[in-house]
Design a protein around this motif. Structure first.
Motif, mmCIF file in Angstrom:
data_model
loop_
_atom_site.group_PDB
_atom_site.id
_atom_site.type_symbol
_atom_site.label_atom_id
_atom_site.label_comp_id
_atom_site.label_asym_id
_atom_site.label_seq_id
_atom_site.Cartn_x
_atom_site.Cartn_y
_atom_site.Cartn_z
ATOM 1 N N MET A 1 0.849 -1.155 0.000
ATOM 2 C CA MET A 1 0.000 0.000 0.000
ATOM 3 C C MET A 1 0.905 1.231 0.000
ATOM 4 N N ALA A 2 0.574 2.165 -0.885
ATOM 5 C CA ALA A 2 1.380 3.379 -1.031
ATOM 6 C C ALA A 2 1.212 4.308 0.165
ATOM 7 N N ARG A 3 2.293 4.936 0.525
ATOM 8 C CA ARG A 3 2.249 5.972 1.555
ATOM 9 C C ARG A 3 2.002 7.302 0.830
ATOM 10 N N PRO A 4 0.851 7.919 1.044
ATOM 11 C CA PRO A 4 0.461 9.092 0.257
ATOM 12 C C PRO A 4 1.471 10.232 0.246
ATOM 13 N N GLN A 5 2.143 10.465 1.345
ATOM 14 C CA GLN A 5 3.042 11.608 1.422
ATOM 15 C C GLN A 5 4.300 11.443 0.554
ATOM 16 N N THR A 6 4.559 10.249 0.050
ATOM 17 C CA THR A 6 5.779 10.039 -0.720
ATOM 18 C C THR A 6 5.562 10.095 -2.231
ATOM 19 N N TRP A 7 4.324 10.232 -2.669
ATOM 20 C CA TRP A 7 4.023 10.210 -4.099
ATOM 21 C C TRP A 7 3.352 11.511 -4.507
ATOM 22 N N ARG A 8 3.903 12.166 -5.527
ATOM 23 C CA ARG A 8 3.427 13.477 -5.967
ATOM 24 C C ARG A 8 1.931 13.472 -6.282
ATOM 25 N N GLU A 9 1.463 12.519 -7.050
ATOM 26 C CA GLU A 9 0.057 12.494 -7.426
ATOM 27 C C GLU A 9 -0.846 12.320 -6.215
ATOM 28 N N LEU A 10 -0.414 11.491 -5.270
ATOM 29 C CA LEU A 10 -1.229 11.271 -4.074
ATOM 30 C C LEU A 10 -1.248 12.508 -3.183
ATOM 31 N N ARG A 11 -0.127 13.190 -3.077
ATOM 32 C CA ARG A 11 -0.110 14.446 -2.317
ATOM 33 C C ARG A 11 -1.056 15.464 -2.955
ATOM 34 N N HIS A 12 -1.086 15.496 -4.285
ATOM 35 C CA HIS A 12 -1.965 16.428 -4.985
ATOM 36 C C HIS A 12 -3.436 16.069 -4.733
ATOM 37 N N LEU A 13 -3.767 14.782 -4.790
ATOM 38 C CA LEU A 13 -5.137 14.364 -4.490
ATOM 39 C C LEU A 13 -5.531 14.779 -3.075
ATOM 40 N N ALA A 14 -4.627 14.589 -2.123
ATOM 41 C CA ALA A 14 -4.907 14.975 -0.734
ATOM 42 C C ALA A 14 -5.125 16.483 -0.631
ATOM 43 N N ALA A 15 -4.334 17.260 -1.358
ATOM 44 C CA ALA A 15 -4.490 18.716 -1.341
ATOM 45 C C ALA A 15 -5.846 19.136 -1.921
ATOM 46 N N LEU A 16 -6.385 18.317 -2.813
ATOM 47 C CA LEU A 16 -7.699 18.587 -3.401
ATOM 48 C C LEU A 16 -8.840 18.116 -2.504
ATOM 49 N N GLY A 17 -8.508 17.496 -1.367
ATOM 50 C CA GLY A 17 -9.525 17.070 -0.423
ATOM 51 C C GLY A 17 -9.840 15.588 -0.426
ATOM 52 N N VAL A 18 -9.148 14.810 -1.242
ATOM 53 C CA VAL A 18 -9.373 13.364 -1.249
ATOM 54 C C VAL A 18 -8.783 12.788 0.035
ATOM 55 N N GLN A 19 -9.579 12.020 0.745
ATOM 56 C CA GLN A 19 -9.097 11.394 1.979
ATOM 57 C C GLN A 19 -8.382 10.096 1.617
ATOM 58 N N LEU A 20 -7.104 10.053 1.918
ATOM 59 C CA LEU A 20 -6.282 8.890 1.602
ATOM 60 C C LEU A 20 -5.916 8.156 2.882
ATOM 61 N N ILE A 21 -5.847 6.856 2.786
ATOM 62 C CA ILE A 21 -5.444 6.036 3.927
ATOM 63 C C ILE A 21 -3.926 6.001 3.976
ATOM 64 N N ASP A 22 -3.376 6.360 5.110
ATOM 65 C CA ASP A 22 -1.927 6.295 5.303
ATOM 66 C C ASP A 22 -1.647 5.060 6.147
ATOM 67 N N PRO A 23 -1.078 4.037 5.531
ATOM 68 C CA PRO A 23 -0.879 2.779 6.259
ATOM 69 C C PRO A 23 0.062 2.933 7.450
ATOM 70 N N ALA A 24 -0.309 2.282 8.517
ATOM 71 C CA ALA A 24 0.515 2.301 9.730
ATOM 72 C C ALA A 24 1.706 1.368 9.572
ATOM 73 N N GLY A 25 2.642 1.491 10.473
ATOM 74 C CA GLY A 25 3.795 0.597 10.463
ATOM 75 C C GLY A 25 4.996 1.230 9.804
#
Length: 103
Positions: A1-25
């Motif tokens: 599972m991708a860690r959102p903060q490490t991927w440009r596209e996922l960071r952009h989705l989060a900035a647009l308000g998409v709620q992303l799951i950040d896996p624990a561990g």
């Protein structure tokens, strides 16, 4: 599972308000390892499936009960974390996410 903060596209989705799951561990900087049953328990609305040639493709996962559970109530959009950094590639990805997210 991708860690959102490490991927440009996922960071952009989060900035647009998409709620992303950040896996624990602490299994990795970019990715967290989990089995399909763990992923299925996350109750996601949208799955971004790794579309790189070396990744297991969704059509191959269709025989897995956990994959069917995971995707039963969720859209699936292809995501290549190594896509070329071009406006067209980013637009294509965001368009695919929007289509799946809005049904």
């Amino acid at each position: 599972m991708a860690r959102p903060q490490t991927w440009r596209e996922l960071r952009h989705l989060a900035a647009l308000g998409v709620q992303l799951i950040d896996p624990a561990g602490d299994t990795g900087a970019n990715w967290a390892s989990m089995n399909r049953e763990q992923a299925a328990s996350l109750d996601a609305d949208l799955i971004l499936a790794d579309s790189r040639a070396n990744a297991i493709q969704p059509r191959e996962l269709e025989t897995s009960p956990a994959w069917r559970t995971l995707t039963a109530g969720a859209g699936v959009a292809a995501w290549n974390p190594e896509i070329p950094c071009s406006p067209a590639a980013h637009a294509s990805f965001f368009r695919a996410v929007a289509v799946q997210a809005t049904g």
